[in-house]
Design an enzyme around this catalytic site. Structure first.
Site, PDB file in Angstrom:
ATOM      1  N   GLY A  29       7.952 -21.029 -31.829  1.00  0.00           N
ATOM      2  CA  GLY A  29       6.698 -21.658 -31.423  1.00  0.00           C
ATOM      3  C   GLY A  29       5.848 -20.732 -30.577  1.00  0.00           C
ATOM      4  N   HIS A  35       2.536 -14.632 -35.928  1.00  0.00           N
ATOM      5  CA  HIS A  35       3.272 -15.658 -36.691  1.00  0.00           C
ATOM      6  C   HIS A  35       2.460 -16.116 -37.903  1.00  0.00           C
ATOM      7  CE1 HIS A  35       4.953 -16.421 -32.522  1.00  0.00           C
ATOM      8  NE2 HIS A  35       6.055 -16.274 -33.218  1.00  0.00           N
ATOM      9  N   GLN A  61      20.081 -17.882 -27.478  1.00  0.00           N
ATOM     10  CA  GLN A  61      19.707 -16.466 -27.518  1.00  0.00           C
ATOM     11  C   GLN A  61      19.079 -15.991 -26.203  1.00  0.00           C
ATOM     12  OE1 GLN A  61      16.918 -17.265 -30.934  1.00  0.00           O
ATOM     13  NE2 GLN A  61      15.709 -15.671 -29.988  1.00  0.00           N
ATOM     14  N   ASP A 150      10.073  -7.416 -34.020  1.00  0.00           N
ATOM     15  CA  ASP A 150      11.475  -7.521 -33.616  1.00  0.00           C
ATOM     16  C   ASP A 150      12.298  -6.745 -34.639  1.00  0.00           C
ATOM     17  OD1 ASP A 150      11.456  -9.581 -31.306  1.00  0.00           O
ATOM     18  OD2 ASP A 150      10.172 -10.460 -32.820  1.00  0.00           O
ATOM     19  N   SER A 186       4.457 -13.822 -27.815  1.00  0.00           N
ATOM     20  CA  SER A 186       4.284 -15.020 -26.982  1.00  0.00           C
ATOM     21  C   SER A 186       4.452 -14.655 -25.514  1.00  0.00           C
ATOM     22  CB  SER A 186       5.309 -16.082 -27.363  1.00  0.00           C
ATOM     23  OG  SER A 186       5.266 -16.285 -28.753  1.00  0.00           O
TER      24      SER A 186
HETATM   25  O1  PAF Z   1      12.120 -14.219 -33.578  1.00  0.00           O
HETATM   26  C1  PAF Z   1      12.263 -15.372 -33.123  1.00  0.00           C
HETATM   27  O2  PAF Z   1      11.280 -16.069 -32.815  1.00  0.00           O
HETATM   28  C2  PAF Z   1      13.661 -15.938 -32.943  1.00  0.00           C
HETATM   29  O3  PAF Z   1      14.544 -14.948 -32.549  1.00  0.00           O
HETATM   30  C3  PAF Z   1      14.171 -16.677 -34.196  1.00  0.00           C
HETATM   31  C4  PAF Z   1      14.335 -15.734 -35.363  1.00  0.00           C
HETATM   32  C5  PAF Z   1      13.212 -17.797 -34.557  1.00  0.00           C
HETATM   33  C6  PAF Z   1      15.540 -17.290 -33.925  1.00  0.00           C
HETATM   34  O4  PAF Z   1      15.480 -18.208 -32.878  1.00  0.00           O
END
Ligand code: PAF
Length: 286
Positions: A29, A35, A61, A150, A186
């Site tokens: 989000g 995104h 995470q 990432d 974000s």
């Molecule tokens: O990249 C992200 O936003 C997160 O690491 C993911 C892949 C949605 C997993 O929570």
């Protein structure tokens, strides 16, 4: 666009759409143009199939002293963006829908994920691999799209898909940047005005050194790494977590440029905010 809040709703939706291509765009989000570019890519690739975005701030995470509680949550605005960008359905569960209190199983990658961000954020990629595995099982996508910002996450997921035989095609979407080069994230929202003004040093230095590698300015990856560290450290507000010149697929530190596809990677703190970025060599060289 449909909003799915529970696994049960999601399963009914996937059963209903069985047999159609389904592209998954997993997110936490706080959506921005990075995104939505992944959603646009998904819509193009899905053709007459479905694009399923997930919005879930995944607790597993985040480390104990990280920004899980502070992480921006703005579901209403996110849903509008998803709808504007042609997403068919959004799965946005609560944490207790995704995890049991006494969960004892997780998914771990034991090489690529231990370096770079994994060294600074122990357990981070276990959390990512676990939630992405759960999302694959629940959503049964034909393809998935992750952002290249990432870069390590993308490499770890590719390895997981290969090693665990997930029948999912993995695509990377190009990093979207602000006009001054800062990679969209974000976490940019956490920066003070002064930190925000300083942060483009990451991309500027990565690009300068990448151009230097392409024009044989550096005799070895080690000299390029030094140039990266010096360039970024020239900004007073920057505190380097790591910089490296790695092999683009194994993420191992490069010892020689011979036969290698280099990727330049950096994680840098501005105040408490940790930003990551990466670039390949200029067009034609990576
Ligand atoms: O990249 C992200 O936003 C997160 O690491 C993911 C892949 C949605 C997993 O929570």
């Amino acid at each position: 666009m449909v909003l799915l809040r529970t696994k049960h709703e999601l399963r009914e939706w996937t059963a209903d759409k069985a047999g159609r291509p389904r592209i998954l765009v997993p997110t936490m989000g706080a959506l921005h143009a990075g995104h939505t570019s992944l959603m646009d890519l998904a819509v193009k690739r899905a053709a007459d199939g479905d694009v399923l975005a997930t919005i879930f701030v995944n607790p597993t995470q985040f480390g104990p002293n990280e920004d899980f509680d502070a992480y921006p949550r703005q579901l209403k605005a996110d849903l509008e963006l998803c709808s504007d960008h042609g997403v068919t359905a959004v799965f946005a569960p609560e944490a207790d829908e995704m995890y049991f209190n006494d969960t004892t199983i997780s998914v771990q990658e034991s090489r690529l994920s231990h370096r770079l961000c994994g060294a600074s954020r122990p357990g981070h990629f276990d959390g990512v691999c676990t939630i992405v595995t759960k999302l694959f099982i629940l959503t049964q996508p034909t393809a998935v799209i992750f952002g290249e910002k990432d870069f390590q996450q993308l490499a770890v997921i590719r390895r997981m898909v290969r090693d665990l035989d997930f029948p999912v095609e993995v695509f990377g979407g190009t990093t979207v940047r602000e006009s001054d080069g800062l990679a969209m994230s974000s976490r940019n929202a956490y920066l003070s005005d002064e930190e925000r003004a300083a942060a483009p040093i990451i991309e500027k230095t990565l690009r300068e050194v990448a151009a230097g590698i392409a024009s044989d300015r550096y005799s070895s990856p080690q000299t390029a790494r030094t140039a990266l560290a010096e360039g970024i450290a020239s900004e007073r507000l920057a505190r380097i977590d790591y910089v490296d010149v790695v092999d683009a697929s194994t993420l191992e530190t490069l010892e020689t440029f011979e036969g290698a596809i280099p990727r330049l990677v950096a994680a840098v703190f501005f105040g408490k905010t940790r930003l990551i970025d990466n670039v390949g060599l200029p067009e034609g060289r990576d």
